[in-house]
Design an enzyme around this catalytic site. Sequence first.
Site, PDB file in Angstrom:
ATOM      1  CG  ASP A  40      38.236  42.406  29.445  1.00  0.00           C
ATOM      2  OD1 ASP A  40      38.621  41.690  28.507  1.00  0.00           O
ATOM      3  OD2 ASP A  40      37.487  42.001  30.349  1.00  0.00           O
ATOM      4  CE1 TYR A  45      32.414  40.221  32.808  1.00  0.00           C
ATOM      5  CE2 TYR A  45      33.720  41.992  31.885  1.00  0.00           C
ATOM      6  CZ  TYR A  45      33.623  40.708  32.375  1.00  0.00           C
ATOM      7  OH  TYR A  45      34.749  39.920  32.445  1.00  0.00           O
ATOM      8  CE  LYS A  70      36.376  38.892  28.804  1.00  0.00           C
ATOM      9  NZ  LYS A  70      35.864  40.022  29.577  1.00  0.00           N
ATOM     10  CG  HIS A 102      32.986  35.206  29.438  1.00  0.00           C
ATOM     11  ND1 HIS A 102      32.220  36.328  29.627  1.00  0.00           N
ATOM     12  CD2 HIS A 102      33.846  35.171  30.483  1.00  0.00           C
ATOM     13  CE1 HIS A 102      32.619  36.947  30.743  1.00  0.00           C
ATOM     14  NE2 HIS A 102      33.594  36.255  31.278  1.00  0.00           N
TER      15      HIS A 102
HETATM   16  N1  LIG Z   1      37.214  36.288  31.530  1.00  0.00           N
HETATM   17  C1  LIG Z   1      36.703  36.124  32.732  1.00  0.00           C
HETATM   18  O1  LIG Z   1      36.084  35.100  33.057  1.00  0.00           O
HETATM   19  C2  LIG Z   1      36.852  37.221  33.736  1.00  0.00           C
HETATM   20  C3  LIG Z   1      36.498  36.996  35.078  1.00  0.00           C
HETATM   21  C4  LIG Z   1      36.673  38.044  35.974  1.00  0.00           C
HETATM   22  C5  LIG Z   1      37.191  39.248  35.551  1.00  0.00           C
HETATM   23  N2  LIG Z   1      37.494  39.451  34.225  1.00  0.00           N
HETATM   24  C6  LIG Z   1      38.034  40.747  33.728  1.00  0.00           C
HETATM   25  O2  LIG Z   1      39.191  41.079  34.506  1.00  0.00           O
HETATM   26  C7  LIG Z   1      39.005  42.367  35.090  1.00  0.00           C
HETATM   27  C8  LIG Z   1      39.743  42.471  36.407  1.00  0.00           C
HETATM   28  O3  LIG Z   1      39.342  41.437  37.302  1.00  0.00           O
HETATM   29  P1  LIG Z   1      38.498  41.699  38.633  1.00  0.00           P
HETATM   30  O4  LIG Z   1      37.671  42.908  38.430  1.00  0.00           O
HETATM   31  O5  LIG Z   1      37.801  40.432  38.968  1.00  0.00           O
HETATM   32  O6  LIG Z   1      39.600  41.881  39.750  1.00  0.00           O
HETATM   33  P2  LIG Z   1      40.921  42.745  40.024  1.00  0.00           P
HETATM   34  O7  LIG Z   1      41.177  43.710  38.902  1.00  0.00           O
HETATM   35  O8  LIG Z   1      41.977  41.794  40.407  1.00  0.00           O
HETATM   36  O9  LIG Z   1      40.515  43.528  41.344  1.00  0.00           O
HETATM   37  C9  LIG Z   1      39.533  44.511  41.358  1.00  0.00           C
HETATM   38  C10 LIG Z   1      39.333  44.922  42.809  1.00  0.00           C
HETATM   39  O10 LIG Z   1      40.530  45.489  43.322  1.00  0.00           O
HETATM   40  C11 LIG Z   1      40.293  46.818  43.742  1.00  0.00           C
HETATM   41  N3  LIG Z   1      41.463  47.616  43.324  1.00  0.00           N
HETATM   42  C12 LIG Z   1      41.815  47.979  42.058  1.00  0.00           C
HETATM   43  N4  LIG Z   1      42.952  48.685  42.071  1.00  0.00           N
HETATM   44  C13 LIG Z   1      43.334  48.780  43.358  1.00  0.00           C
HETATM   45  C14 LIG Z   1      44.423  49.416  44.017  1.00  0.00           C
HETATM   46  N5  LIG Z   1      45.337  50.078  43.312  1.00  0.00           N
HETATM   47  N6  LIG Z   1      44.510  49.324  45.365  1.00  0.00           N
HETATM   48  C15 LIG Z   1      43.572  48.630  46.068  1.00  0.00           C
HETATM   49  N7  LIG Z   1      42.523  48.019  45.507  1.00  0.00           N
HETATM   50  C16 LIG Z   1      42.400  48.091  44.169  1.00  0.00           C
HETATM   51  C17 LIG Z   1      39.013  47.262  43.058  1.00  0.00           C
HETATM   52  O11 LIG Z   1      38.314  48.190  43.889  1.00  0.00           O
HETATM   53  P3  LIG Z   1      37.533  49.519  43.332  1.00  0.00           P
HETATM   54  O12 LIG Z   1      36.947  49.217  42.014  1.00  0.00           O
HETATM   55  O13 LIG Z   1      36.519  49.737  44.414  1.00  0.00           O
HETATM   56  O14 LIG Z   1      38.571  50.607  43.286  1.00  0.00           O
HETATM   57  C18 LIG Z   1      38.248  45.952  42.981  1.00  0.00           C
HETATM   58  O15 LIG Z   1      37.599  45.673  44.197  1.00  0.00           O
HETATM   59  C19 LIG Z   1      37.473  42.456  35.204  1.00  0.00           C
HETATM   60  O16 LIG Z   1      37.019  43.769  35.447  1.00  0.00           O
HETATM   61  C20 LIG Z   1      37.055  41.892  33.880  1.00  0.00           C
HETATM   62  O17 LIG Z   1      37.232  42.843  32.855  1.00  0.00           O
HETATM   63  C21 LIG Z   1      37.338  38.447  33.330  1.00  0.00           C
END
Ligand SMILES: NC(=O)c1ccc[n+]([C@@H]2O[C@H](COP(=O)([O-])OP(=O)(O)OC[C@H]3O[C@@H](n4cnc5c(N)ncnc54)[C@H](OP(=O)(O)O)[C@@H]3O)[C@@H](O)[C@H]2O)c1
Length: 267
Positions: A40, A45, A70, A102
């Site tokens: 994704d 990004y 997106k 988005h």
């Molecule tokens: N459509 C939208 O508006 C929107 C908005 C935000 C995000 N997104 C998408 O959703 C994806 C995921 O959301 P997100 O990146 O905001 O947050 P998330 O996946 O909920 O959390 C990511 C965070 O958690 C940590 N993490 C991951 N696995 C872990 C584990 N097993 N144990 C402990 N910590 C862990 C990562 O650290 P490290 O990387 O340092 O390991 C990072 O700091 C994004 O990458 C993006 O593709 C979309």
Amino acid sequence: MTLADGMRMPVLGFGVYKVSDDDATPAVAEALAAGYRLVDTATLYGNEAGVGRAVRASGLERDEVFVTTKLWNDAHGDAAEAAFAASVERLGLGVPDLYLIHWPAPARDLYVPTWRTLLRLRDEGRVRSVGVSNFQPAHLRRIVEDSGEVPVVNQVELHPYLQQRELRALHGELGVVTQAWSPLGRGAVLADPVIGDIARTHGATPAQVVLRWHLDLGVAVIPKSVTPARIRENLGAADLELTEEDHERISALDRGERSGSDPDVVS
Ligand SMILES: NC(=O)c1ccc[n+]([C@@H]2O[C@H](COP(=O)([O-])OP(=O)(O)OC[C@H]3O[C@@H](n4cnc5c(N)ncnc54)[C@H](OP(=O)(O)O)[C@@H]3O)[C@@H](O)[C@H]2O)c1
């Protein structure tokens, strides 16, 4: 899972928000090697090129990897088609699997014609499936009424502290797949004592518990990590089984708390 348009999408994918273009290539390579088959990304990004490089170098066939990107808010309306073409060019993977609006950016009030453009791109065979992200019930109803077509996915913030019950119910009625962004609450929910307790009873990690909870609700997830051990750990959610009591305890954690922006105000 099977989408409303008949296409198939992996339920557990890999997100790359806040990963630089250079860092996206090794992170996606690690994820694909571990077994992820969905990536994704987004124009915002700035790492579509890095994602594309990793997919091309993976040795996997193009149809084995589902790639989502997106459209950013500044390209609603007349600019949408050119923005899509630029994403396709940066990815360098031919036809993308899923293209999302988005944010609805209601202050711009251009998401209805933008949705029509996405449908046309799909009808022309330039993208396989089209959907939206951060759409609230009113935004969803409006595009469905206008076009008669549902977005196959609505990608929204969703985790134990923001369980989105109303939106999930509407998705169920319309046949829209809920895909959770920040499925781990950007790490915040992993420190919750209830999640920790459930993890201990199963010999699992908090992240695996939270991801399994999503999957049990029928919600697709795209956790992000640049840490190889966590990238692999998160896939382990597939092998975990939660009890009804675990579900009741996680259900009680909902407090309507966003870690990201409010879709009604982002523009
Ligand atoms: N459509 C939208 O508006 C929107 C908005 C935000 C995000 N997104 C998408 O959703 C994806 C995921 O959301 P997100 O990146 O905001 O947050 P998330 O996946 O909920 O959390 C990511 C965070 O958690 C940590 N993490 C991951 N696995 C872990 C584990 N097993 N144990 C402990 N910590 C862990 C990562 O650290 P490290 O990387 O340092 O390991 C990072 O700091 C994004 O990458 C993006 O593709 C979309």
